[in-house]
Design a protein around this motif. Structure first.
Motif, PDB file in Angstrom:
ATOM      1  N   THR A  18     -86.332  44.134  38.661  1.00 11.67           N
ATOM      2  CA  THR A  18     -86.347  44.904  39.904  1.00 11.67           C
ATOM      3  C   THR A  18     -87.736  44.959  40.508  1.00 11.67           C
ATOM      4  O   THR A  18     -87.910  45.500  41.600  1.00 11.67           O
ATOM      5  N   SER A  19     -88.731  44.406  39.810  1.00 12.24           N
ATOM      6  CA  SER A  19     -90.118  44.420  40.301  1.00 12.24           C
ATOM      7  C   SER A  19     -90.742  43.041  40.266  1.00 12.24           C
ATOM      8  O   SER A  19     -91.931  42.894  40.005  1.00 12.24           O
ATOM      9  N   GLY A  20     -89.958  41.998  40.500  1.00  4.27           N
ATOM     10  CA  GLY A  20     -90.523  40.664  40.601  1.00  4.27           C
ATOM     11  C   GLY A  20     -90.058  39.726  39.505  1.00  4.27           C
ATOM     12  O   GLY A  20     -89.149  40.021  38.721  1.00  4.27           O
ATOM     13  N   LEU A  21     -90.717  38.560  39.434  1.00  4.13           N
ATOM     14  CA  LEU A  21     -90.338  37.478  38.530  1.00  4.13           C
ATOM     15  C   LEU A  21     -91.404  37.303  37.456  1.00  4.13           C
ATOM     16  O   LEU A  21     -92.596  37.194  37.749  1.00  4.13           O
ATOM     17  N   PHE A  22     -90.966  37.257  36.181  1.00  7.05           N
ATOM     18  CA  PHE A  22     -91.866  37.068  35.049  1.00  7.05           C
ATOM     19  C   PHE A  22     -91.513  35.771  34.329  1.00  7.05           C
ATOM     20  O   PHE A  22     -90.367  35.317  34.358  1.00  7.05           O
ATOM     21  N   VAL A  23     -92.522  35.190  33.678  1.00  2.50           N
ATOM     22  CA  VAL A  23     -92.349  33.962  32.904  1.00  2.50           C
ATOM     23  C   VAL A  23     -92.825  34.230  31.487  1.00  2.50           C
ATOM     24  O   VAL A  23     -93.915  34.767  31.274  1.00  2.50           O
ATOM     25  N   ILE A  24     -91.995  33.860  30.507  1.00  2.00           N
ATOM     26  CA  ILE A  24     -92.357  33.975  29.096  1.00  2.00           C
ATOM     27  C   ILE A  24     -92.407  32.570  28.516  1.00  2.00           C
ATOM     28  O   ILE A  24     -91.398  31.857  28.501  1.00  2.00           O
ATOM     29  N   LYS A  25     -93.583  32.157  28.050  1.00  2.00           N
ATOM     30  CA  LYS A  25     -93.741  30.851  27.421  1.00  2.00           C
ATOM     31  C   LYS A  25     -93.440  31.008  25.940  1.00  2.00           C
ATOM     32  O   LYS A  25     -94.323  31.206  25.112  1.00  2.00           O
ATOM     33  N   TYR A  26     -92.153  30.928  25.628  1.00  2.00           N
ATOM     34  CA  TYR A  26     -91.686  31.209  24.265  1.00  2.00           C
ATOM     35  C   TYR A  26     -91.951  30.023  23.347  1.00  2.00           C
ATOM     36  O   TYR A  26     -91.640  28.880  23.674  1.00  2.00           O
ATOM     37  N   GLN A  27     -92.560  30.309  22.187  1.00  2.00           N
ATOM     38  CA  GLN A  27     -92.706  29.334  21.119  1.00  2.00           C
ATOM     39  C   GLN A  27     -92.409  30.032  19.802  1.00  2.00           C
ATOM     40  O   GLN A  27     -92.697  31.223  19.632  1.00  2.00           O
ATOM     41  N   ASP A  28     -91.860  29.276  18.852  1.00  2.00           N
ATOM     42  CA  ASP A  28     -91.366  29.890  17.620  1.00  2.00           C
ATOM     43  C   ASP A  28     -92.436  30.676  16.866  1.00  2.00           C
ATOM     44  O   ASP A  28     -92.175  31.744  16.338  1.00  2.00           O
ATOM     45  N   LYS A  29     -93.639  30.161  16.815  1.00  2.00           N
ATOM     46  CA  LYS A  29     -94.673  30.794  15.993  1.00  2.00           C
ATOM     47  C   LYS A  29     -95.728  31.508  16.828  1.00  2.00           C
ATOM     48  O   LYS A  29     -96.785  31.858  16.330  1.00  2.00           O
ATOM     49  N   GLN A  30     -95.457  31.706  18.098  1.00  2.00           N
ATOM     50  CA  GLN A  30     -96.422  32.389  18.957  1.00  2.00           C
ATOM     51  C   GLN A  30     -95.713  33.466  19.756  1.00  2.00           C
ATOM     52  O   GLN A  30     -94.519  33.394  19.990  1.00  2.00           O
ATOM     53  N   ASN A  31     -96.480  34.445  20.148  1.00  2.00           N
ATOM     54  CA  ASN A  31     -95.931  35.543  20.937  1.00  2.00           C
ATOM     55  C   ASN A  31     -96.875  35.819  22.105  1.00  2.00           C
ATOM     56  O   ASN A  31     -97.769  36.654  22.026  1.00  2.00           O
ATOM     57  N   GLN A  32     -96.698  35.068  23.182  1.00  2.00           N
ATOM     58  CA  GLN A  32     -97.594  35.169  24.323  1.00  2.00           C
ATOM     59  C   GLN A  32     -97.115  36.254  25.284  1.00  2.00           C
ATOM     60  O   GLN A  32     -95.927  36.549  25.369  1.00  2.00           O
ATOM     61  N   SER A  33     -98.059  36.824  26.005  1.00  2.00           N
ATOM     62  CA  SER A  33     -97.730  37.886  26.947  1.00  2.00           C
ATOM     63  C   SER A  33     -97.020  37.302  28.166  1.00  2.00           C
ATOM     64  O   SER A  33     -97.340  36.195  28.612  1.00  2.00           O
ATOM     65  N   PRO A  34     -96.050  38.025  28.720  1.00  2.00           N
ATOM     66  CA  PRO A  34     -95.368  37.542  29.933  1.00  2.00           C
ATOM     67  C   PRO A  34     -96.347  37.421  31.098  1.00  2.00           C
ATOM     68  O   PRO A  34     -97.301  38.196  31.225  1.00  2.00           O
ATOM     69  N   ILE A  35     -96.079  36.457  31.963  1.00  2.00           N
ATOM     70  CA  ILE A  35     -96.880  36.231  33.166  1.00  2.00           C
ATOM     71  C   ILE A  35     -96.014  36.559  34.379  1.00  2.00           C
ATOM     72  O   ILE A  35     -94.868  36.129  34.462  1.00  2.00           O
ATOM     73  N   GLN A  36     -96.552  37.310  35.315  1.00  2.00           N
ATOM     74  CA  GLN A  36     -95.803  37.616  36.530  1.00  2.00           C
ATOM     75  C   GLN A  36     -96.192  36.634  37.624  1.00  2.00           C
ATOM     76  O   GLN A  36     -97.378  36.443  37.910  1.00  2.00           O
ATOM     77  N   LEU A  37     -95.197  35.988  38.227  1.00  2.00           N
ATOM     78  CA  LEU A  37     -95.428  35.081  39.342  1.00  2.00           C
ATOM     79  C   LEU A  37     -95.420  35.880  40.645  1.00  2.00           C
ATOM     80  O   LEU A  37     -94.461  36.609  40.918  1.00  2.00           O
ATOM     81  N   ALA A  38     -96.470  35.739  41.410  1.00  2.00           N
ATOM     82  CA  ALA A  38     -96.571  36.488  42.661  1.00  2.00           C
ATOM     83  C   ALA A  38     -95.561  35.969  43.675  1.00  2.00           C
ATOM     84  O   ALA A  38     -95.369  34.758  43.820  1.00  2.00           O
ATOM     85  N   LEU A  39     -94.895  36.876  44.379  1.00  2.00           N
ATOM     86  CA  LEU A  39     -93.992  36.508  45.461  1.00  2.00           C
ATOM     87  C   LEU A  39     -94.779  36.430  46.761  1.00  2.00           C
ATOM     88  O   LEU A  39     -95.766  37.150  46.944  1.00  2.00           O
ATOM     89  N   PRO A  40     -94.368  35.557  47.681  1.00  2.00           N
ATOM     90  CA  PRO A  40     -95.014  35.549  48.997  1.00  2.00           C
ATOM     91  C   PRO A  40     -94.913  36.914  49.666  1.00  2.00           C
ATOM     92  O   PRO A  40     -93.943  37.650  49.461  1.00  2.00           O
ATOM     93  N   LYS A  41     -95.922  37.261  50.463  1.00  2.00           N
ATOM     94  CA  LYS A  41     -95.937  38.570  51.105  1.00  2.00           C
ATOM     95  C   LYS A  41     -94.687  38.815  51.929  1.00  2.00           C
ATOM     96  O   LYS A  41     -94.174  39.933  51.987  1.00  2.00           O
ATOM     97  N   SER A  42     -94.196  37.768  52.570  1.00  2.00           N
ATOM     98  CA  SER A  42     -93.027  37.941  53.427  1.00  2.00           C
ATOM     99  C   SER A  42     -91.789  38.318  52.629  1.00  2.00           C
ATOM    100  O   SER A  42     -90.825  38.822  53.184  1.00  2.00           O
TER     101      SER A  42
END
Length: 622
Positions: free
Chosen positions: A459-483
């Motif tokens: 409800t607050s935008g789009l996030f990306v999780i680079k999932y790997q079996d032996k790693q736990n990376q923080s989610p990245i939020q992709l910025a939406l265009p202002k419009s």
């Protein structure tokens, strides 16, 4: 004129919200002026203009209004000529879009942006006097509005050599950049009324091209702009509309059928639906229910220990997802009590029950390269769970059924524990700002390696999780265009388009179009790289869209179905040929009852829609 003081506050507040208190009153039929000032009103969702057919003057001044529904007057064409909104806390004037006779507007002492103020002249061209901080404000705003029109006239509507470039590019961003070049129009795209203005101009531009350039544009461009009359065809024929999830005749309109999905890669056209306390499997060829699972009787035939559910009356199925493991078709269904059920429609049994305490399951999906990993969206948390032990036990059960002499050869005691551990957990909410709720999940295989990323719609935008079996990376939020994010950041659904160029379709609540984007390009700059958009009207209720892609030797295409409020759905199709010709088809299709559509599923022969009034609508391709 009738003046309503504070003593009438208890009576007038419900009057603003509904017409119930006016049903027996006839004296308002002749009312021409109404004073509703100083009532401490905070918002107006709907105003009963139909009860005041001769009302010319409305005073809402000196309240505490922070919002007025943009459709507050939609049900009745009002005759208001004078409107006083002074001394409130309004930030937009978009709610004036249906005022056809307004002459005098007082907006003194509000929280309006400059762009909101002068754009009121656009949505209400009948305004003769716009009262603001001084009497000359309407003159200044008229000059500003004229400057905007002059600037837009420089936009290359009539330059043939520029048209293709504009259409293939992002029209919205192009026109925003043009407007915001001048300092007086800074942050134009942050204004809700500014976005409304841009959408109107886009529609005008589209109509101009269809009318003025049809006779001499190239064939390629005419196909792209859908000049040829291709949208008059009805693509789908309704064959069955029925209820199947209700418990009794009394609750036919109280149960929502939240989701539906066809079994993947089969020719029998079996559809799964979930809603209320039931999961149904429907054969679309016969329009009959082949089997159903009910929450009150749901128990496992594979596991020997199934706990009793708590608060059954408050639990309902909310989401589902299909997976194909070897020769097994497995359905995962999530419920609002934090339970996840693994079902086998072929064997008509539930073979797995997973419990997530203090959770409500919002969405489910399976890992794109590891089918034994189930991914769960609950509130603002994403969990990865390995269900290999459940699948192994099901396969042992099937061997036993096929050959009764074969022993049940799986005895791992961990199978009897419903509360399984999560391999990875990602929390998208850091405790600051608006609360984030997960709405949809989608795995995307990256083109440059064998890895995949998980897209998380919220409800607050789009996030990306680079999932790997032996790693736990923080989610990245992709910025939406202002419009986009000035309208809404509530992402309803994400779908992968399996064309030669892999794209992702994104459906956003309250946005007037569906956009699709290239994730590989977007990840480079952590901002969405939008390729194209499909027109679609604003939606007030979230709906899950359906995507169906086809690839032939010389043609690739995809179809998009998305529901709308008030009994209609929208069909979009983009078809590309090796000759680089593209056909864009768009059509709004009405259905016979007036529900709000919650989800859609589409395959090569059938379309299914589910609604919030317990209706399942099955259509067949023409």
């Amino acid at each position: 004129m009738i003046s309503i003081n504070k003593q009438c506050q208890n009576e007038i507040l419900p009057l603003l919200i509904s017409c119930k208190h006016l049903s027996t009153i006839t004296s308002y039929d002749q009312l021409t002026e109404l004073n509703l000032s100083n009532l401490k009103l905070l918002k107006i969702d709907r105003f009963p203009f139909e009860q005041f057919p001769k009302l010319k003057s409305l005073d809402l001044s000196s309240n505490q209004l922070i919002s007025i529904n943009i459709d507050w007057s939609k049900t009745f064409l009002n005759s208001i000529e004078y409107l006083n909104l002074s001394s409130n806390k309004l930030e937009t004037l978009l709610f004036l879009k249906d005022f056809k006779y307004l002459k005098i507007l007082n907006i003194t002492e509000n929280l309006l942006r400059n762009n909101e103020r002068f754009l009121s002249l656009y949505i209400c061209p009948t305004i003769e006097h716009l009262i603001d901080f001084n009497q000359e404000q309407i003159y200044n705003d008229q000059i500003k509005y004229n400057q905007l029109l002059i600037q837009l006239n420089s936009f290359p509507y009539y330059k043939k050599q520029k048209i293709c470039e504009i259409v293939f590019g992002d029209f919205r961003q192009t026109i925003i950049n043009l407007i915001e070049k001048q300092e007086i129009f800074s942050e134009f795209s942050l204004s809700p009324l500014g976005n409304y203005f841009i959408e109107k101009k886009f529609n005008e531009f589209y109509l101009q091209i269809k009318q003025n350039f049809q006779t001499y544009l190239t064939d390629d461009f005419q196909l792209l702009m859908n000049i040829k009359e291709t949208t008059k065809t009805n693509y789908f024929q309704p064959i069955k509309l029925f209820h199947s999830h209700h418990q009794s005749k009394e609750d036919l309109t109280t149960i929502s059928v939240h989701m539906c999905a066809f079994v993947p890669n089969t020719s029998n056209h079996i559809l799964a639906t979930c809603g209320g306390q039931k999961v149904c499997f429907i054969n679309c060829n016969t329009c009959e229910i082949t089997h159903l699972f009910e929450l009150t009787t749901l128990s496992s035939k594979v596991t020997s220990n199934t706990k009793k559910l708590k608060d059954k009356n408050k639990t309902y199925f909310s989401c589902l997802s299909w997976i194909e493991i070897e020769d097994l078709k497995i359905l995962a269904v999530g419920a609002t009590n934090g339970s996840i059920y693994l079902l086998s429609p072929k064997w008509k049994l539930m073979f797995g029950h997973i419990e997530l305490p203090n959770s409500s399951i919002n969405c489910l999906t399976w890992h794109s390269s590891n089918p034994f990993t189930l991914v769960i969206g609950s509130y603002h948390t994403v969990r990865f769970i390995n269900i290999r032990s459940y699948i192994d036990r099901l396969q042992s059960f099937i061997r036993k059924q096929n050959k009764p002499t074969v022993p049940f050869d799986y005895v791992d005691s961990s199978m009897f524990i419903n509360k399984v551990s999560s391999t990875h957990i990602y929390n998208l909410y850091d405790g600051h700002g608006p609360l984030i709720l997960i709405t949809d999940l989608l795995f995307y295989p990256l083109s440059n390696n064998n890895n995949s990323v998980l897209l998380v719609g919220t409800t607050s935008g789009l996030f990306v999780i680079k999932y790997q079996d032996k790693q736990n990376q923080s989610p990245i939020q992709l910025a939406l265009p202002k419009s986009i994010w000035t309208v809404s950041e509530h992402i309803e659904s994400l779908r992968l388009i399996n064309n030669p160029i892999r794209l992702i379709a994104m459906n956003i609540l309250n946005l007037d179009y569906i956009c699709y984007f290239d994730l590989d390009q977007s990840l480079k700059h952590q901002q969405l790289h939008i390729i194209h958009s499909l027109p679609n009207p604003s939606r007030q209720i979230p709906t899950k869209m359906a995507i169906y892609s086809t690839n032939n030797a010389d043609t690739s295409s995809f179809e998009c179905i998305v529901g709308s409020n008030h009994g209609s759905f929208f069909y979009h199709k983009i078809q590309s040929h090796e000759t680089k010709k593209s056909i864009c088809e768009n059509q709004q299709i009405e259905i016979s009852i007036l529900p709000n559509i919650l989800s859609a599923s589409l395959n090569e022969h059938y379309l299914c829609l589910t609604t919030n009034n317990n209706l399942i609508c099955i259509y067949k391709r023409q």
